[in-house]
Design a protein around this motif. Structure first.
Motif, PDB file in Angstrom:
ATOM      1  N   SER A  68       2.686  -3.754 -10.713  1.00 59.26           N
ATOM      2  CA  SER A  68       3.602  -4.890 -10.758  1.00 59.26           C
ATOM      3  C   SER A  68       3.390  -5.808  -9.576  1.00 59.26           C
ATOM      4  N   GLY A  69       3.691  -7.101  -9.793  1.00 53.87           N
ATOM      5  CA  GLY A  69       3.797  -8.013  -8.673  1.00 53.87           C
ATOM      6  C   GLY A  69       5.117  -7.842  -7.966  1.00 53.87           C
ATOM      7  N   VAL A  91       1.845  -1.903  -6.271  1.00 53.95           N
ATOM      8  CA  VAL A  91       2.018  -3.338  -6.074  1.00 53.95           C
ATOM      9  C   VAL A  91       0.906  -3.842  -5.160  1.00 53.95           C
ATOM     10  N   ALA A  95       2.699  -8.474  -2.311  1.00 51.56           N
ATOM     11  CA  ALA A  95       4.043  -8.446  -2.905  1.00 51.56           C
ATOM     12  C   ALA A  95       5.080  -8.769  -1.835  1.00 51.56           C
ATOM     13  N   GLU A 116      -4.136  -8.798  -5.543  1.00 51.66           N
ATOM     14  CA  GLU A 116      -3.623  -9.396  -6.771  1.00 51.66           C
ATOM     15  C   GLU A 116      -3.072  -8.312  -7.680  1.00 51.66           C
ATOM     16  N   TYR A 117      -2.263  -8.746  -8.650  1.00 53.49           N
ATOM     17  CA  TYR A 117      -1.725  -7.811  -9.636  1.00 53.49           C
ATOM     18  C   TYR A 117      -2.847  -7.041 -10.338  1.00 53.49           C
ATOM     19  N   ASP A 220       3.459 -14.211  -7.067  1.00 53.56           N
ATOM     20  CA  ASP A 220       3.970 -12.839  -6.991  1.00 53.56           C
ATOM     21  C   ASP A 220       4.593 -12.391  -8.301  1.00 53.56           C
ATOM     22  N   SER A 221       5.162 -13.326  -9.087  1.00 55.04           N
ATOM     23  CA  SER A 221       5.771 -12.931 -10.360  1.00 55.04           C
ATOM     24  C   SER A 221       5.060 -13.503 -11.576  1.00 55.04           C
TER      25      SER A 221
END
Length: 304
Positions: A68-69, A91, A95, A116-117, A220-221
């Motif tokens: 996850s981010g 993460v 993050a 990165e994610y 981030d999301s």
């Protein structure tokens, strides 16, 4: 495209597990306040549905694992804690600290890997194969998408007079795939992405999922390098339109949501509002628009 039946089944499964989030209206614009969902984002719906569906056949002793981010990890950690299941969350090192700290507070084992994610995802995949834990994809999973789609069913119930359009911020596409499936034939759904993280927009241009470079304030999301297959399939089948916004517009939209409504949202969430405030999406006269505000896991220190 995920079936409406699957989304309705998810809604029944999630009864008593997730919050029914409110709608704020301001003239012809409404805001679905999913930012007040458990763990701070819509992803709690999808994660609960994923884990509860898998639990019907028994969960592995190793519990669950996710990459996850930030928000998907928080949702996974929250759902796992509520269900008494071990959780390991990967993460990227980029993050936001506020999300990493919350993951630990929720009792998850947190591993930071890559910048990165996509790199965190790769590391989590290897670890999941080693432990046998249930892998919970952050967005490209049918159960996740069905759970996310329940937010749109709520909208239909909360606004019986109807609405015309829903603006949805897009990263990997797990939210818009669920919303578009739930609202198919009932309302228009518009994908909103940052110019420098345009995975779904690029897929629609290319006719298939493609890798894109990712950067910017919302990475981030909304930092998926490639849109999920379910999202691309749904976007094509539903004929979704897509608009892009730049970082400055996202920052300004986030600031205005705070100043106008005292809503604290993350940059990825503000992306949907930026479509309106920047003019990337211009509603027709009388068009009733809903902005889906999907998450609030952010540091509010820079809002003043």
């Amino acid at each position: 495209m995920i079936s409406r039946d699957a989304i309705e089944a998810a809604a029944r499964r999630l009864t008593g597990r997730v919050r029914r989030t409110p709608v704020l209206t301001d003239g012809p614009v409404g805001y679905k306040l999913e930012l007040v969902q458990h763990a701070g984002s819509f992803k709690t719906r999808g994660m609960f549905n994923k884990i509860l569906t898998a639990a019907e056949d028994g969960l592995p002793a190793a519990g669950i694992i996710a990459a996850s981010g930030g928000n998907a990890g928080l949702a996974a950690a929250y759902a796992a804690r509520e269900l008494g299941v071990p959780a390991e969350i990967f993460v990227p090192v980029t993050a936001p600290p506020v999300k990493v700290a919350k993951l630990a507070k929720l009792g998850a084992r947190v591993v930071q890997a890559g910048v990165e994610y996509a790199e965190a995802f790769a590391a989590a995949s290897v670890r999941g194969a080693e432990t046998g834990a249930l892998f919970c994809h952050a967005y490209d999973d049918a159960d996740m998408v069905a759970g996310n789609g329940t937010v749109a069913l709520e909208l239909l119930e909360q606004l019986p007079a109807g609405f015309d359009t829903v603006l949805v911020a897009v990263g990997g596409g797990g939210l818009i795939a669920g919303v578009a499936a739930a609202l198919h034939g009932q309302a228009k759904v518009v994908a909103v992405e940052p110019r420098n993280a345009r995975a779904l927009n690029a897929a629609l241009d290319a006719g298939a999922a493609v890798d894109v470079p990712v950067s910017g304030v919302a990475a981030d999301s909304l930092g998926a390098r490639r849109a999920g297959a379910i999202a691309v399939e749904t976007a094509v089948a539903a004929g979704l339109s897509s608009v892009l916004v730049d970082d400055q517009a996202i920052v300004e939209a986030r600031r205005r949501l705070w100043e106008d409504y005292r809503l604290v949202v993350e940059h990825g969430t503000a992306c949907a509002q930026a479509a309106l405030t920047s003019g990337a999406y211009v509603p027709a006269v009388g068009e009733r628009v809903i902005v889906l505000l999907c998450g609030a896991n952010t540091d509010p220190a820079d809002l003043a």
